[in-house]
Design a protein around this motif. Structure first.
Motif, short mmCIF file in Angstrom:
data_model
loop_
_atom_site.label_atom_id
_atom_site.label_comp_id
_atom_site.label_asym_id
_atom_site.label_seq_id
_atom_site.Cartn_x
_atom_site.Cartn_y
_atom_site.Cartn_z
N ALA A 145 11.16 1.44 1.05
CA ALA A 145 11.59 2.36 -0.01
C ALA A 145 13.09 2.24 -0.26
O ALA A 145 13.54 2.30 -1.42
N GLU A 146 13.87 2.09 0.81
CA GLU A 146 15.33 1.96 0.66
C GLU A 146 15.66 0.71 -0.15
O GLU A 146 16.55 0.73 -1.02
N ARG A 147 14.98 -0.37 0.11
CA ARG A 147 15.31 -1.63 -0.57
C ARG A 147 14.76 -1.67 -1.99
O ARG A 147 15.37 -2.28 -2.87
N ILE A 148 13.65 -1.00 -2.22
CA ILE A 148 13.17 -0.83 -3.59
C ILE A 148 14.20 -0.04 -4.39
O ILE A 148 14.48 -0.36 -5.56
N ASN A 149 14.79 0.96 -3.76
CA ASN A 149 15.82 1.75 -4.43
C ASN A 149 17.01 0.89 -4.81
O ASN A 149 17.56 0.99 -5.91
N LEU A 150 17.42 -0.01 -3.90
CA LEU A 150 18.53 -0.91 -4.20
C LEU A 150 18.15 -1.87 -5.33
O LEU A 150 18.96 -2.12 -6.24
N PRO A 166 3.24 3.39 -7.74
CA PRO A 166 2.89 2.44 -8.80
C PRO A 166 4.11 1.88 -9.54
O PRO A 166 4.15 0.68 -9.85
N SER A 167 5.11 2.72 -9.79
CA SER A 167 6.31 2.24 -10.48
C SER A 167 7.08 1.24 -9.62
O SER A 167 7.68 0.29 -10.14
N ASP A 168 7.06 1.45 -8.31
CA ASP A 168 7.74 0.52 -7.41
C ASP A 168 7.01 -0.82 -7.34
O ASP A 168 7.64 -1.89 -7.28
N ARG A 169 5.68 -0.76 -7.35
CA ARG A 169 4.90 -2.00 -7.37
C ARG A 169 5.22 -2.81 -8.62
O ARG A 169 5.37 -4.03 -8.57
N ALA A 192 0.82 -1.22 0.00
CA ALA A 192 0.00 0.00 0.00
C ALA A 192 0.85 1.26 0.00
O ALA A 192 0.44 2.30 -0.53
N GLY A 193 2.04 1.20 0.58
CA GLY A 193 2.87 2.39 0.66
C GLY A 193 3.77 2.61 -0.54
O GLY A 193 4.55 3.57 -0.57
#
Length: 335
Positions: free
Chosen positions: A318-323, A190-193, A186-187
């Protein structure tokens, strides 16, 4: 004792033990089972409780109190591994001190206790050093190589019945779809999902090929190989600790997990220095004489360890999505 010797470890912030704060359980274990009495003690809590003892005539010791946890590998397995590695000439591990009865550990109703000698080392807060990355990669390769020969006797258990984080690589892949469906996104933007969904699908689609290609590097795996578990003195890895997750698995898991710990906070953060990750991977595969695997399979393993952390750890998403995004955009690592 000089302050630079690492006693107690300054980077792990032990607190002075007050005699009325914890009871006498550590004193009883030390005295009855190890013959250590009258010790000065400091402690720290870090997953488990660790008592740093200084006893006259016995030097510096660490007594660890670990809560029983059936979701993890059998507790005694780590000691089989340590004695086996030491017997095969690996000097970067230290088996525990045996009790007066010859056992590796002590059991009470809720905990395991074990004691080891303290290995003096230098606190290393920030691993952004090429020399340390290379040294840790070669130390890992030495451990994996030492366990190549058969003959180790370990207690039987089924790793895929453990909690998801402790399952084997193949067992975790079988759980990927279910874990992704249960993940609270939920947090996420859309691009991260989309990135996470595409990554999970690719990991599942490529798993049989990659795990098959990785079978030549299958054996004893640490499963938590990172700077916090590497003790350094004079630029050399003098001890590798925390073997409680170790069992036979794909050893490239250790390589991928370790490679992404350098240059920032540990725990697979977006601040990881990918240039050091490349060096770590190259130095490891050179030491194993398997440079062919970097372009073929390492990209999968790097994405695998990050996605595993993402799906099972609810914080710092968010940090791990960035990685994960940086890995996807880095051809030198993805191959």
């Amino acid at each position: 004792m000089p302050s630079h010797c690492g006693w107690p470890p300054r980077d792990r912030q032990p607190r002075l033990l007050r005699q009325d704060s914890l009871g006498d359980d550590w004193r009883a274990v030390a005295a009855i089972h190890y013959g250590v009495s009258g010790a000065h003690c400091e402690f720290r809590d870090h997953h488990s409780r660790h008592y740093f003892l200084r006893a006259a005539g016995q030097g510096c010791l660490v007594l660890s109190k670990v809560r029983k946890d059936s979701s993890r590998p059998p507790f005694e397995l780590q000691f089989n591994v340590l004695f086996e590695l030491r017997g095969r000439g690996v000097d970067s591990v230290r088996p525990p001190i045996r009790t007066r009865g010859g056992d590796c550990y002590v059991i009470d109703e809720d905990h395991f206790w074990f004691m080891r000698r303290f290995n003096h080392h230098e606190p290393v807060q920030f691993w952004a050093c090429s020399a340390l990355a290379g040294a840790s990669a070669r130390a890992l390769a030495k451990i994996h190589l030492a366990m190549d020969e058969p003959g180790m006797c370990t207690p039987y258990f089924e790793p895929d019945l453990l909690a998801p984080y402790h399952r084997s690589a193949r067992g975790f892949v079988r759980s990927l779809g279910e874990l992704f469906d249960a993940f609270d996104d939920a947090g996420l933007e859309p691009s991260d999902r989309r990135l996470l969904a595409v990554s999970v699908e690719a990991l599942m689609d490529e798993a049989d090929l990659v795990l098959g290609r990785s079978d030549g590097l299958y054996g004893m795996t640490h499963h938590d190989y990172r700077p916090e578990n590497l003790l350094v003195r004079n630029g050399r890895i003098v001890e590798i600790i925390d073997w409680d997750r170790a069992y036979d698995d794909h050893q490239l898991y250790d390589v991928a997990y370790g490679a992404l710990q350098f240059g920032g906070r540990q725990g697979l953060w977006g601040s990881a220095m990918l240039s050091l990750a490349v060096q770590f991977v190259d130095d490891y595969l050179d030491a194993r004489s398997r440079p062919d695997l970097r372009d073929d399979v390492l990209g999968w393993w790097l994405r695998f360890v990050v996605v595993k952390r993402l799906l099972l750890k609810s914080t710092h998403t968010a940090e791990r999505i960035n990685l994960l995004r940086r890995l996807s955009d880095e051809p030198a690592l993805i191959g």
